[in-house]
Enzyme design. Sequence first.
Site, mmCIF file in Angstrom:
data_model
loop_
_atom_site.group_PDB
_atom_site.id
_atom_site.type_symbol
_atom_site.label_atom_id
_atom_site.label_comp_id
_atom_site.label_asym_id
_atom_site.label_seq_id
_atom_site.Cartn_x
_atom_site.Cartn_y
_atom_site.Cartn_z
ATOM 1 N N LYS A 1 41.750 35.300 42.737
ATOM 2 C CA LYS A 1 40.306 35.556 42.792
ATOM 3 C C LYS A 1 39.510 34.307 42.410
ATOM 4 O O LYS A 1 38.554 33.936 43.083
ATOM 5 C CB LYS A 1 39.932 36.722 41.851
ATOM 6 C CG LYS A 1 40.673 38.017 42.175
ATOM 7 C CD LYS A 1 40.294 39.166 41.256
ATOM 8 C CE LYS A 1 40.673 38.982 39.811
ATOM 9 N NZ LYS A 1 42.123 38.924 39.552
ATOM 10 N N ARG B 1 48.907 42.982 31.128
ATOM 11 C CA ARG B 1 47.752 42.886 32.046
ATOM 12 C C ARG B 1 47.983 43.691 33.322
ATOM 13 O O ARG B 1 47.072 44.310 33.851
ATOM 14 C CB ARG B 1 47.475 41.416 32.388
ATOM 15 C CG ARG B 1 46.869 40.647 31.223
ATOM 16 C CD ARG B 1 46.997 39.169 31.425
ATOM 17 N NE ARG B 1 46.112 38.658 32.449
ATOM 18 C CZ ARG B 1 46.264 37.473 33.030
ATOM 19 N NH1 ARG B 1 47.278 36.696 32.687
ATOM 20 N NH2 ARG B 1 45.416 37.068 33.928
#
Length: 209
Positions: free
Chosen positions: A13, A166
Site C-alpha cells: 500500500k 498483524r
Amino acid sequence: MNIVLLGPPGAGKGTLAALLKTELGVPHISTGDIFRSNIKNGTELGKKVQGILASGGLVPDEVTIEMVRGRLKEDDTLKGYILDGFPRTIAQAEALDTMDTIDAVINFVLDDEEVVKRLSGRRLAPSTGRIYHIVSNPPKKEGFDDETGEPLIQRDDDKPEAIRHRLEVYRNETAPLIGYYRNKGNIIDIDASPSPETVLSAVIAALRS
Ligand code: AP5
C-alpha cells in the site's frame, strides 16, 4: 478524488501510494507513518502508541479517528487524498463516512506467504520513510539509503512474532471492511502480486473506468 487503500500488512500500500500520489497530485496520508513520526519525535501520542505498534496491535479507535479527522481538515486535502491504513475497523469506517465521501477503495489482494516475504525483507530510510526490499527493491549500496546515504532500518513490527499478530488482527478487524465497502459498491479488487509499476497501471486503469 478521495481514495482508501485497503489490504493486508505488507501488501504494497505504501509503495503504491508513493507512486499514485505523483500521478494524482494529492497527498498520501498514512496513519502508520503519522504514528511512527510521533514515536520518533517523542510526542505524548508517540509514547502512548509505541508499544502497540511494536506488538502489531491496533491503536484505539478514538485516538486514531480524532487524528484522521484533524488531518482531513488540512488545506492540502481539498483536491483529494490517498488514505493508507485507515480505516482499519468497522467503527473507523463508519466515522470516516461522517467526515467525507470516499470515491474508491482499492483492495490489495495478496496471499499470506507473499506478505511474510515482503515484510521480513522490508527496510526503511528512517528520515524519509523510503521503502526498500532486500530482494525485490534493494538499495544501490546494501544497507544504506540511495539518496541520503543513511543506514536503513527494519521496523520493530516486521519481526516474525509481530508479523503473525498483524495478520491475525487484519483477518479479525480489517478484512470485514471488504464486505462493508462491497455493499457500498465502491471497492476495486487489485492483484497486488505483480511489480509495483504493474500494480500502479492496474489501479490507474481501474480508477479511470
Ligand atoms: P501501517 O504502517 O499502516 O502498516 P500496515 O498496514 O501493516 O502496512 P505496511 O506499512 O506494513 O505495509 P504496506 O502495505 O504499506 O507495504 P509496503 O508498501 O511497505 O501501520 C503500522 C501500525 O500502526 C499498525 O500495526 C497499528 O499498530 C498502527 N495503525 C496504523 N493505522 C491504524 C489504524 N487505522 N487504526 C489503528 N492502528 C493503526 O511494502 C512492503 C514490502 O514489500 C516493501 O519491502 C516493498 O519494497 C515490497 N513491495 C511492495 N510492493 C511490492 C511489489 N508490487 N512487488 C514486490 N515487492 C513489493
